[in-house]
Design a protein around this motif. Sequence first.
Motif, short mmCIF file in Angstrom:
data_model
loop_
_atom_site.label_atom_id
_atom_site.label_comp_id
_atom_site.label_asym_id
_atom_site.label_seq_id
_atom_site.Cartn_x
_atom_site.Cartn_y
_atom_site.Cartn_z
N UNK A 108 0.81 -1.21 0.00
CA UNK A 108 0.00 0.00 0.00
C UNK A 108 0.85 1.27 0.00
N UNK A 109 1.94 1.25 0.74
CA UNK A 109 2.79 2.44 0.85
C UNK A 109 4.21 2.19 0.31
N UNK A 110 4.29 1.35 -0.70
CA UNK A 110 5.60 1.00 -1.26
C UNK A 110 6.29 2.18 -1.93
N UNK A 111 5.50 3.23 -2.28
CA UNK A 111 6.11 4.38 -2.98
C UNK A 111 6.86 5.31 -2.02
N UNK A 112 6.63 5.15 -0.72
CA UNK A 112 7.29 6.03 0.25
C UNK A 112 8.77 5.70 0.35
N UNK A 113 9.58 6.74 0.43
CA UNK A 113 11.03 6.54 0.51
C UNK A 113 11.52 6.42 1.96
N UNK A 114 10.78 7.03 2.87
CA UNK A 114 11.16 6.97 4.28
C UNK A 114 10.73 5.62 4.87
N UNK A 126 7.02 4.22 6.08
CA UNK A 126 6.47 3.06 5.37
C UNK A 126 6.10 1.95 6.36
N UNK A 127 7.01 1.66 7.29
CA UNK A 127 6.76 0.60 8.26
C UNK A 127 5.58 0.94 9.16
N UNK A 128 5.53 2.20 9.62
CA UNK A 128 4.46 2.63 10.52
C UNK A 128 3.10 2.52 9.85
N UNK A 129 2.99 3.02 8.62
CA UNK A 129 1.71 3.01 7.91
C UNK A 129 1.31 1.60 7.47
N UNK A 137 2.11 -1.20 8.99
CA UNK A 137 1.66 -1.91 10.19
C UNK A 137 0.27 -1.43 10.60
N UNK A 138 0.02 -0.12 10.50
CA UNK A 138 -1.28 0.42 10.85
C UNK A 138 -2.36 -0.14 9.93
N UNK A 139 -2.07 -0.20 8.62
CA UNK A 139 -3.04 -0.74 7.66
C UNK A 139 -3.31 -2.21 7.95
N UNK A 140 -2.27 -2.95 8.27
CA UNK A 140 -2.41 -4.38 8.59
C UNK A 140 -3.28 -4.58 9.82
N UNK A 141 -3.03 -3.79 10.86
CA UNK A 141 -3.83 -3.87 12.08
C UNK A 141 -5.29 -3.53 11.80
N UNK A 142 -5.53 -2.51 10.98
CA UNK A 142 -6.91 -2.12 10.64
C UNK A 142 -7.63 -3.22 9.88
#
Length: 217
Positions: free
Chosen positions: A156-162, A166-169, A171-176
């Motif tokens: 979902x957030x593979x385009x983010x460079x940071x 990327x990890x935070x979002x 994990x948040x998406x996975x938890x949701x």
Amino acid sequence: MREKEKYNREILDLIRSMQNIDFITPEDIPNIDLYMDQVTTFMDEHLVSSKRFDDDKILTKTMINNYTKNNLLPPPNKKKYSKEHMLLLIYIYYFKNFLAINDIKDILDPVSNLFFDGNGSKKMDDIYSDIVNLILENMDSQLRDIIRKSNKSNKLYSELSDEDEKKTLSKFAFICMLSFDVWVKKTIIENLVDDTLGKKKNTVSSNSSNTKAKKNK
């Protein structure tokens, strides 16, 4: 990239660990009635892998007394608990993680009334074995679904460079995604309980219909 690979490995290790969950089989339970201390010791020994933290309590004397007081569990016979008592306590242990006590009582009452103390056409331990086998048969498909959700959240957030973002979002998406699954299944269980008791239900579909009706006015 290393952080992402480490995170993915942690998720996969966690998912694989679910395959090693300890299930209490009817054969594990002694065929003799047990005193309270023996019951709590047995549960502690056989359900230790389900603890989140080492100091978590599986089952205490206070819990068992409260279950009996609230009619979730039939009273012991001369302070001793039968195999049927033990099986009901196992159900309660798992149900209480996501259901209200009243709902657990409403779920267990029909089974207990029909089959406790050897009543009915099926034994309580046979019913328990049937359910455990169903769960184990469905385990692989459940784990595959969790892996699929993990992969989707990672992409979902593979385009983010940071990498931290990327990890935070991810994990948040996975938890949701997992939380929505829990909510849907919990809602279905509650509606099944309410339907059994003939309670008025406030289902998602009825809410949607009401909303559409209001929009059309």
